[in-house]
Design an enzyme around this catalytic site. Structure first.
Site, PDB file in Angstrom:
ATOM      1  N   HIS A 165      22.353  81.241  47.318  1.00 23.03           N
ATOM      2  CA  HIS A 165      22.053  82.493  47.874  1.00 23.03           C
ATOM      3  C   HIS A 165      21.892  82.671  49.415  1.00 23.03           C
ATOM      4  CE1 HIS A 165      20.514  86.513  46.109  1.00 23.03           C
ATOM      5  NE2 HIS A 165      21.233  86.831  47.315  1.00 23.03           N
ATOM      6  N   GLU A 178      17.988  82.318  39.230  1.00 22.43           N
ATOM      7  CA  GLU A 178      17.978  81.387  40.513  1.00 22.43           C
ATOM      8  C   GLU A 178      16.341  81.438  41.091  1.00 22.43           C
ATOM      9  OE1 GLU A 178      20.842  83.422  42.686  1.00 22.43           O
ATOM     10  OE2 GLU A 178      19.048  84.185  44.027  1.00 22.43           O
ATOM     11  N   ARG A 235      25.115  89.363  42.157  1.00 22.44           N
ATOM     12  CA  ARG A 235      23.758  88.866  41.801  1.00 22.44           C
ATOM     13  C   ARG A 235      23.735  87.756  40.567  1.00 22.44           C
ATOM     14  NH1 ARG A 235      21.738  90.141  45.553  1.00 22.44           N
ATOM     15  NH2 ARG A 235      19.706  91.410  46.082  1.00 22.44           N
TER      16      ARG A 235
END
Ligand code: GLV
Length: 327
Positions: free
Chosen positions: A287, A269, A240
């Site tokens: 991601h 993000e 993460r």
């Protein structure tokens, strides 16, 4: 009987939406319009359930605006967008989407490791830019993967998948650190040896981060930890954003204090620290570790099945706060 109202907060596969519509009165965000906190709260106001994707924050404030809410089903294994304690206190069930993405995500962790070690992205940019005019002995010479030391921080299901790929596929020496040590059987299956975090940082040639995000894992890898790594080491983050101090990492990469990094997740993000965009020795992906069509479909179906299971049949497949079910 009148159908219960649910919210699908982001665009999803039409087939999954159709399945939900068989059971619920569905309000969906199929155009995928970005919603701020206020808009999300407004959309939740009359809903019994919500299909979330990991980006929608469900905390005490959101819950206060959603008096009828009984369940939020995340289409993600990570659930740091949920304040699970606040949900439990309010009697709202939280579910995530584990298992169905384990192998796909481990594949991607390995892809990023390989791309980083062998400088795939950097050399491709060079070629596309028309800069390749002759062979040279050290052009894009990277680091070996086979036979090297693979360090894994966070040894859950995905970490174990990466360990198995490294040990069995590439003959890597696998070491790991985790909050709790694996059973001897699991350690044997992964051919992994438990070490302290310090040893992991000091000895890994490739360090892969797969631990969950929580306030206590914020900046687990910062300037001090990067300084302990080998100057030849590569760092891979598929966990993460926020687990790595991205600003400190950009400095370490620019100063070649570590060799390279592969990052699929970022602090804040989809914004990416601009300093990371200027260093060549980093592979950046948006991601996508779980992004294969079958896996994303399985994740969406699992979230939908949690909503149907709980709101229609009183049972959930992957509850995070099962105490709510017992009430
Ligand atoms: C992706 O990051 C997930 O948590 O599923």
């Amino acid at each position: 009987m009148k159908k219960q109202k649910i919210l699908v907060a982001r665009a999803i596969f039409p087939q999954v939406l159709t399945k939900l519509e068989e059971h619920f009165d569905v309000e969906s965000n199929q155009p995928d319009t970005p919603w701020d906190k206020r808009k999300l709260a407004q959309m939740l106001a009359d809903k019994a359930g919500a299909f979330t994707t990991g980006g929608e924050r469900i905390d005490a404030e959101a819950l206060a605006a959603a008096p009828q809410l009984k369940i939020c089903a995340n289409m993600a294994v990570g659930y740091n967008n949920f304040d699970v304690d606040a949900m439990t206190a309010r009697g709202v069930l939280a579910t995530n989407a584990p298992d169905v993405l384990t192998e796909t995500t481990a594949d991607f962790g390995f892809a990023l490791l390989m791309a980083t070690a062998r400088r795939v992205a950097e050399s491709e940019h060079f070629l596309r830019a028309g800069k390749w005019d002759r062979w040279s002995f050290d052009m894009f010479a990277g680091s070996d993967v086979h036979g090297s030391t693979l360090g894994i921080l966070g040894m859950g299901r995905i970490g174990q998948g990466i360990a198995k790929r490294g040990a069995h596929g590439f003959g890597m020496n696998v070491i790991y650190h985790n909050r709790s040590r694996l059973s001897p059987e699991l350690e044997a299956a992964c051919k992994a040896r438990y070490v302290s975090k310090e040893e992991l940082l000091r000895t890994a040639d490739h360090l892969v981060l797969v631990l969950p995000y929580s306030p206590s894992s914020h900046h687990t890898i910062g300037a001090a930890e990067l300084a302990q790594m080998k100057p030849t080491a590569n760092l891979i983050n598929i966990a993460r954003g926020g687990i790595v101090d991205d600003a400190a990492l950009a400095v370490a990469l620019a100063e070649k204090r570590i060799a390279a990094a592969g990052l699929d997740v970022f602090e804040g993000e989809p914004r990416v620290n601009p300093a990371l965009l200027t260093v060549p020795n980093v592979v950046l992906t948006p991601h996508i570790a779980s992004a294969t069509v079958p896996t994303r479909m399985a994740m969406a179906n699992l979230a939908a099945d949690n909503l149907i299971g709980f709101l229609v049949h009183g049972k959930a497949l992957t509850p995070l706060n099962p105490e709510v079910l017992a009430k």
